[in-house]
Design an enzyme around this catalytic site. Structure first.
Site, PDB file in Angstrom:
ATOM      1  N   ASP A  72      -6.570  -6.509   4.526  1.00  0.00           N
ATOM      2  CA  ASP A  72      -5.913  -5.197   4.542  1.00  0.00           C
ATOM      3  C   ASP A  72      -5.912  -4.626   5.955  1.00  0.00           C
ATOM      4  OD1 ASP A  72      -5.028  -2.634   3.995  1.00  0.00           O
ATOM      5  OD2 ASP A  72      -6.749  -2.069   2.762  1.00  0.00           O
ATOM      6  N   SER A 122       0.852  -1.194   0.000  1.00  0.00           N
ATOM      7  CA  SER A 122       0.000   0.000   0.000  1.00  0.00           C
ATOM      8  C   SER A 122       0.883   1.238   0.000  1.00  0.00           C
ATOM      9  CB  SER A 122      -0.888   0.010   1.234  1.00  0.00           C
ATOM     10  OG  SER A 122      -1.387   1.311   1.426  1.00  0.00           O
ATOM     11  N   MET A 129     -11.371  -5.898   5.858  1.00  0.00           N
ATOM     12  CA  MET A 129     -10.559  -4.929   6.602  1.00  0.00           C
ATOM     13  C   MET A 129     -10.219  -5.526   7.964  1.00  0.00           C
ATOM     14  SD  MET A 129     -10.008  -2.289   4.712  1.00  0.00           S
ATOM     15  CE  MET A 129      -9.106  -1.403   5.971  1.00  0.00           C
ATOM     16  N   HIS A 156      -8.507   0.981  -3.757  1.00  0.00           N
ATOM     17  CA  HIS A 156      -9.403   0.772  -2.614  1.00  0.00           C
ATOM     18  C   HIS A 156     -10.098   2.106  -2.311  1.00  0.00           C
ATOM     19  CE1 HIS A 156      -9.541  -0.270   2.010  1.00  0.00           C
ATOM     20  NE2 HIS A 156     -10.737  -0.147   1.484  1.00  0.00           N
ATOM     21  N   HIS A 174      -1.351  -1.288  -4.098  1.00  0.00           N
ATOM     22  CA  HIS A 174      -2.627  -0.971  -3.465  1.00  0.00           C
ATOM     23  C   HIS A 174      -2.699   0.536  -3.226  1.00  0.00           C
ATOM     24  CE1 HIS A 174      -6.106  -2.062  -0.916  1.00  0.00           C
ATOM     25  NE2 HIS A 174      -5.681  -1.122  -0.079  1.00  0.00           N
ATOM     26  N   MET A 183     -12.208   4.321  -0.235  1.00  0.00           N
ATOM     27  CA  MET A 183     -12.808   4.580   1.079  1.00  0.00           C
ATOM     28  C   MET A 183     -13.502   5.934   0.982  1.00  0.00           C
ATOM     29  SD  MET A 183      -9.662   3.180   3.341  1.00  0.00           S
ATOM     30  CE  MET A 183      -8.580   3.208   1.920  1.00  0.00           C
ATOM     31  N   ASP A 216      -4.871   3.556  -1.705  1.00  0.00           N
ATOM     32  CA  ASP A 216      -5.912   3.854  -0.728  1.00  0.00           C
ATOM     33  C   ASP A 216      -6.488   5.241  -0.945  1.00  0.00           C
ATOM     34  OD1 ASP A 216      -6.069   1.543   1.060  1.00  0.00           O
ATOM     35  OD2 ASP A 216      -3.957   1.980   1.452  1.00  0.00           O
ATOM     36  N   MET A 252      -9.049   8.091   0.045  1.00  0.00           N
ATOM     37  CA  MET A 252      -9.837   8.521   1.216  1.00  0.00           C
ATOM     38  C   MET A 252     -10.361   9.936   0.991  1.00  0.00           C
ATOM     39  SD  MET A 252      -7.423   7.156   4.280  1.00  0.00           S
ATOM     40  CE  MET A 252      -6.484   5.620   4.130  1.00  0.00           C
TER      41      MET A 252
HETATM   42  C1  DX5 Z   1      -6.155   1.550   5.842  1.00  0.00           C
HETATM   43  C2  DX5 Z   1      -5.745   1.180   4.446  1.00  0.00           C
HETATM   44  C3  DX5 Z   1      -4.615   0.226   4.360  1.00  0.00           C
HETATM   45  C4  DX5 Z   1      -3.320   0.684   4.973  1.00  0.00           C
HETATM   46  C5  DX5 Z   1      -2.695  -0.524   5.576  1.00  0.00           C
HETATM   47  O1  DX5 Z   1      -7.316   2.301   5.788  1.00  0.00           O
HETATM   48  O2  DX5 Z   1      -6.838   0.607   3.755  1.00  0.00           O
HETATM   49  O3  DX5 Z   1      -4.398  -0.208   3.023  1.00  0.00           O
HETATM   50  O4  DX5 Z   1      -2.424   1.270   4.071  1.00  0.00           O
HETATM   51  O5  DX5 Z   1      -1.598  -0.134   6.299  1.00  0.00           O
HETATM   52  P1  DX5 Z   1      -0.803  -1.131   7.267  1.00  0.00           P
HETATM   53  O6  DX5 Z   1      -0.345  -2.280   6.423  1.00  0.00           O
HETATM   54  O7  DX5 Z   1       0.320  -0.278   7.763  1.00  0.00           O
HETATM   55  O8  DX5 Z   1      -1.763  -1.554   8.333  1.00  0.00           O
HETATM   56 ZN    ZN Z   2      -6.472  -0.312   1.728  1.00  0.00          ZN
END
Ligand code: DX5
Ligand code: ZN
Length: 216
Positions: free
Chosen positions: A174, A7, A136, A65, A32, A67, A34, A36
């Site tokens: 994840d 990620s 998650m 991903h 990956h 969010m 993320d 947000m």
């Molecule tokens: C959290 C993200 C993850 C995050 C995971 O909301 O969806 O993808 O980057 O990070 P680690 O591996 O550090 O828990």
């Molecule tokens: Zn993620």
């Protein structure tokens, strides 16, 4: 075997292209991304232009991903930017079936992400639409959080449910994935592993990814 998806949330953004090249050379399978929006989760990250930039910087599979609330408004832009896989959150979709159809209409693989508190029953009637399910194992929003142990049982139950429904959907996990937790979740049935801090906060990505693989 197993898909390792670093990620970029924990990457050094002043050197994003180098970071992508390094994880690619280190043997990563997917990258990956993320997304947000400061609404669905408290944090804000990046949009389609970063996906487009990542696509130009490496040959890894783009796993996006989302969010975000009302993802349908921007799914087309992520597809055009080069996403290969897109996951939406069940909790953020009023019309989940429609959102999945929208992703697939661009030839992109469609997935649903479930927060730790969201039951598997919420996706039962869209399983035939799914290329992957993202479990998650932390509450979404930030990297570097502690793995939530109940995710292991949830993955086991999902694995059983997918078999019952004759689904080949990939189980992705994840949050808080490291050498210890990757063993637990792979034994439970996960085959795609997202790891942010466990990879980017180390000095040698190749060694780290190799270690993760050895624990699958
Ligand atoms: C959290 C993200 C993850 C995050 C995971 O909301 O969806 O993808 O980057 O990070 P680690 O591996 O550090 O828990
Ligand atoms: Zn993620």
């Amino acid at each position: 075997m197993g898909i390792i998806a670093p990620s970029i949330l924990s990457a050094d953004f002043t050197r994003l292209s180098d970071e992508l090249t390094l994880v690619e050379k280190a043997g990563a399978d997917w990258i990956h991304i993320d997304v947000m929006d400061g609404q669905f989760v408290p944090n804000i990250t990046y949009g389609p232009i970063i996906v487009e930039a990542c696509k130009r910087a490496c040959n890894l599979v783009m796993d996006v991903h989302l969010m975000i609330e009302t993802p349908d408004l921007i799914i087309p832009e992520f597809a055009r930017a080069g996403a290969d896989y897109i996951s939406v959150h069940q909790e953020a979709c009023s019309h989940l079936h429609r959102s999945l159809q929208l992703i697939k209409s661009f030839g992109v693989k469609a997935g649903v992400a479930l927060n730790p508190a969201t039951p598997l029953s919420s996706i039962e009637w869209v399983i035939d639409q799914l290329d992957f399910v993202l479990i998650m194992s932390v509450n979404p929003g930030f990297g570097g959080q502690k793995f939530i142990e109940s995710s292991v049982h949830k993955i086991k139950a999902l694995s059983k449910l997918l078999k019952e429904k004759n689904s080949n959907a990939i189980i992705q996990v994840d949050g808080g994935i490291n050498n210890t937790t990757i063993k637990q979740v792979s034994n439970a049935g996960a085959t795609s592993f997202v790891a942010g801090s466990a990879i980017f906060n180390t000095a040698n990505y190749k060694e780290t990814i190799l270690d993760l693989r050895q624990n699958i």
